[in-house]
Each structure stands twice: as C-alpha cells, then as structure tokens.
Scaffold this motif. Sequence first.
Motif, PDB file in Angstrom:
ATOM      1  N   GLY A  74       0.828  -1.203   0.000  1.00  0.00           N
ATOM      2  CA  GLY A  74       0.000   0.000   0.000  1.00  0.00           C
ATOM      3  C   GLY A  74       0.859   1.248   0.000  1.00  0.00           C
ATOM      4  O   GLY A  74       2.074   1.196  -0.139  1.00  0.00           O
ATOM      5  N   PRO A  75       0.212   2.399   0.185  1.00  0.00           N
ATOM      6  CA  PRO A  75       0.970   3.654   0.164  1.00  0.00           C
ATOM      7  C   PRO A  75       1.895   3.761   1.377  1.00  0.00           C
ATOM      8  O   PRO A  75       1.638   3.182   2.429  1.00  0.00           O
ATOM      9  CB  PRO A  75      -0.111   4.737   0.205  1.00  0.00           C
ATOM     10  CG  PRO A  75      -1.306   4.062   0.793  1.00  0.00           C
ATOM     11  CD  PRO A  75      -1.217   2.614   0.403  1.00  0.00           C
ATOM     12  N   ALA A  76       2.930   4.513   1.184  1.00  0.00           N
ATOM     13  CA  ALA A  76       3.883   4.727   2.276  1.00  0.00           C
ATOM     14  C   ALA A  76       3.195   5.516   3.382  1.00  0.00           C
ATOM     15  O   ALA A  76       2.356   6.372   3.117  1.00  0.00           O
ATOM     16  CB  ALA A  76       5.102   5.486   1.768  1.00  0.00           C
ATOM     17  N   PRO A  77       3.532   5.214   4.633  1.00  0.00           N
ATOM     18  CA  PRO A  77       2.908   5.962   5.724  1.00  0.00           C
ATOM     19  C   PRO A  77       3.316   7.425   5.678  1.00  0.00           C
ATOM     20  O   PRO A  77       4.413   7.768   5.248  1.00  0.00           O
ATOM     21  CB  PRO A  77       3.448   5.286   6.985  1.00  0.00           C
ATOM     22  CG  PRO A  77       4.678   4.575   6.551  1.00  0.00           C
ATOM     23  CD  PRO A  77       4.498   4.245   5.109  1.00  0.00           C
ATOM     24  N   SER A  78       2.404   8.275   6.123  1.00  0.00           N
ATOM     25  CA  SER A  78       2.719   9.700   6.109  1.00  0.00           C
ATOM     26  C   SER A  78       3.699  10.020   7.234  1.00  0.00           C
ATOM     27  O   SER A  78       3.665   9.418   8.300  1.00  0.00           O
ATOM     28  CB  SER A  78       1.461  10.539   6.255  1.00  0.00           C
ATOM     29  OG  SER A  78       0.862  10.258   7.503  1.00  0.00           O
ATOM     30  N   VAL A  79       4.550  10.951   6.961  1.00  0.00           N
ATOM     31  CA  VAL A  79       5.543  11.376   7.935  1.00  0.00           C
ATOM     32  C   VAL A  79       5.018  12.632   8.611  1.00  0.00           C
ATOM     33  O   VAL A  79       4.588  13.567   7.931  1.00  0.00           O
ATOM     34  CB  VAL A  79       6.893  11.671   7.238  1.00  0.00           C
ATOM     35  CG1 VAL A  79       7.923  12.178   8.227  1.00  0.00           C
ATOM     36  CG2 VAL A  79       7.390  10.438   6.518  1.00  0.00           C
ATOM     37  N   PRO A  80       5.011  12.658   9.936  1.00  0.00           N
ATOM     38  CA  PRO A  80       4.491  13.858  10.607  1.00  0.00           C
ATOM     39  C   PRO A  80       5.359  15.067  10.283  1.00  0.00           C
ATOM     40  O   PRO A  80       6.574  14.970  10.135  1.00  0.00           O
ATOM     41  CB  PRO A  80       4.571  13.514  12.098  1.00  0.00           C
ATOM     42  CG  PRO A  80       5.519  12.388  12.197  1.00  0.00           C
ATOM     43  CD  PRO A  80       5.481  11.665  10.877  1.00  0.00           C
ATOM     44  N   SER A  81       4.699  16.213  10.162  1.00  0.00           N
ATOM     45  CA  SER A  81       5.467  17.417   9.848  1.00  0.00           C
ATOM     46  C   SER A  81       6.201  17.889  11.095  1.00  0.00           C
ATOM     47  O   SER A  81       5.743  17.713  12.219  1.00  0.00           O
ATOM     48  CB  SER A  81       4.552  18.517   9.326  1.00  0.00           C
ATOM     49  OG  SER A  81       3.624  18.862  10.328  1.00  0.00           O
ATOM     50  N   VAL A  82       7.329  18.469  10.867  1.00  0.00           N
ATOM     51  CA  VAL A  82       8.168  18.980  11.945  1.00  0.00           C
ATOM     52  C   VAL A  82       8.130  20.497  11.865  1.00  0.00           C
ATOM     53  O   VAL A  82       8.314  21.067  10.794  1.00  0.00           O
ATOM     54  CB  VAL A  82       9.619  18.470  11.794  1.00  0.00           C
ATOM     55  CG1 VAL A  82      10.507  19.033  12.872  1.00  0.00           C
ATOM     56  CG2 VAL A  82       9.638  16.961  11.793  1.00  0.00           C
ATOM     57  N   PRO A  83       7.873  21.172  12.981  1.00  0.00           N
ATOM     58  CA  PRO A  83       7.836  22.635  12.922  1.00  0.00           C
ATOM     59  C   PRO A  83       9.206  23.188  12.554  1.00  0.00           C
ATOM     60  O   PRO A  83      10.238  22.586  12.871  1.00  0.00           O
ATOM     61  CB  PRO A  83       7.446  23.053  14.346  1.00  0.00           C
ATOM     62  CG  PRO A  83       7.754  21.879  15.200  1.00  0.00           C
ATOM     63  CD  PRO A  83       7.647  20.667  14.327  1.00  0.00           C
ATOM     64  N   PRO A  84       9.230  24.321  11.864  1.00  0.00           N
ATOM     65  CA  PRO A  84      10.526  24.887  11.476  1.00  0.00           C
ATOM     66  C   PRO A  84      11.321  25.321  12.704  1.00  0.00           C
ATOM     67  O   PRO A  84      10.751  25.631  13.754  1.00  0.00           O
ATOM     68  CB  PRO A  84      10.162  26.095  10.606  1.00  0.00           C
ATOM     69  CG  PRO A  84       8.754  26.412  10.967  1.00  0.00           C
ATOM     70  CD  PRO A  84       8.112  25.135  11.424  1.00  0.00           C
ATOM     71  N   LEU A  85      12.607  25.341  12.542  1.00  0.00           N
ATOM     72  CA  LEU A  85      13.482  25.769  13.621  1.00  0.00           C
ATOM     73  C   LEU A  85      13.352  27.267  13.843  1.00  0.00           C
ATOM     74  O   LEU A  85      13.143  28.035  12.904  1.00  0.00           O
ATOM     75  CB  LEU A  85      14.939  25.445  13.292  1.00  0.00           C
ATOM     76  CG  LEU A  85      15.292  23.972  13.194  1.00  0.00           C
ATOM     77  CD1 LEU A  85      16.738  23.808  12.732  1.00  0.00           C
ATOM     78  CD2 LEU A  85      15.101  23.285  14.534  1.00  0.00           C
ATOM     79  N   ALA A  86      13.452  27.664  15.083  1.00  0.00           N
ATOM     80  CA  ALA A  86      13.420  29.093  15.406  1.00  0.00           C
ATOM     81  C   ALA A  86      14.733  29.715  14.951  1.00  0.00           C
ATOM     82  O   ALA A  86      15.768  29.051  14.902  1.00  0.00           O
ATOM     83  CB  ALA A  86      13.245  29.280  16.913  1.00  0.00           C
ATOM     84  N   PRO A  87      14.723  31.001  14.594  1.00  0.00           N
ATOM     85  CA  PRO A  87      15.973  31.638  14.189  1.00  0.00           C
ATOM     86  C   PRO A  87      16.955  31.636  15.361  1.00  0.00           C
ATOM     87  O   PRO A  87      16.554  31.640  16.519  1.00  0.00           O
ATOM     88  CB  PRO A  87      15.569  33.055  13.799  1.00  0.00           C
ATOM     89  CG  PRO A  87      14.227  33.261  14.392  1.00  0.00           C
ATOM     90  CD  PRO A  87      13.595  31.917  14.573  1.00  0.00           C
ATOM     91  N   PRO A  88      18.236  31.601  15.067  1.00  0.00           N
ATOM     92  CA  PRO A  88      19.211  31.572  16.150  1.00  0.00           C
ATOM     93  C   PRO A  88      19.157  32.841  16.985  1.00  0.00           C
ATOM     94  O   PRO A  88      18.874  33.931  16.488  1.00  0.00           O
ATOM     95  CB  PRO A  88      20.561  31.456  15.432  1.00  0.00           C
ATOM     96  CG  PRO A  88      20.305  31.889  14.047  1.00  0.00           C
ATOM     97  CD  PRO A  88      18.864  31.615  13.763  1.00  0.00           C
ATOM     98  N   VAL A  89      19.387  32.669  18.250  1.00  0.00           N
ATOM     99  CA  VAL A  89      19.391  33.810  19.167  1.00  0.00           C
ATOM    100  C   VAL A  89      20.807  34.363  19.211  1.00  0.00           C
ATOM    101  O   VAL A  89      21.756  33.641  19.499  1.00  0.00           O
ATOM    102  CB  VAL A  89      18.951  33.379  20.581  1.00  0.00           C
ATOM    103  CG1 VAL A  89      19.019  34.541  21.548  1.00  0.00           C
ATOM    104  CG2 VAL A  89      17.562  32.786  20.534  1.00  0.00           C
TER     105      VAL A  89
END
Length: 104
Positions: A74-89
């Motif tokens: 069957g279809p490949a399992p969906s990969v959960p999205s990862v939130p983008p990284l915050a800009p460096p401090v």
Amino acid sequence: MYVCSCFGITEQQVREHAENGACTPRQIASATKAGTDCGSCVRRVQALLGRGACPRRELVDRGSRDPLGAEGNGPAPSVPSVPPLAPPVTPPMTPPLDGIARAA
C-alpha cells in the motif's frame, strides 16, 4: 564454544539470534556486541550465519524486484510534519569600552 571472547558470546547465542531473524554480522553485533570490539570474531560469526534462510536473501535469490519486501504494502505511511526551527538567538552587541586600545 565462545565466538567472541571480548563479550563472552557463544555459538549457541549467535545461532539463536540467527533463528530469530539476524541475517548479517552487523545484526548479530547489534544484538550481542560480538564483533564490535577487536573484530577478530567477525569471520566466525559470518561462518555461523552461512547461507542459511534469510528472508532478504530468499527474495533476492528468487529474483524479486523488491528485495526489501516493500511492494504491495500500500501507500507509504505519512511522515508527521516537523515545525521549522526558530531563528538563532544572537546576544546583543555591546559597544567597546572607552579607554581600551583596539587592535589596528
């Protein structure tokens, strides 16, 4: 008889892991640590594994186009999205202290 004297792994232990699905020396090493220290037992582990029944090997030997067995699942399992990284401090810039010589 011991196969790996570094970790005290016996032939019987290697055979048991092979019966439970370990097909390669690397898989045996993951399960037992055999072959991960001095490495002198890797050839003995390979000899014990031999050309026994390994699911991947059987599929390749039969000419399967997909030796990992991913076809028809069957279809490949969906990969959960990862939130983008915050800009460096970055720390705030401090002005140079008065009276201290600066390098030219």
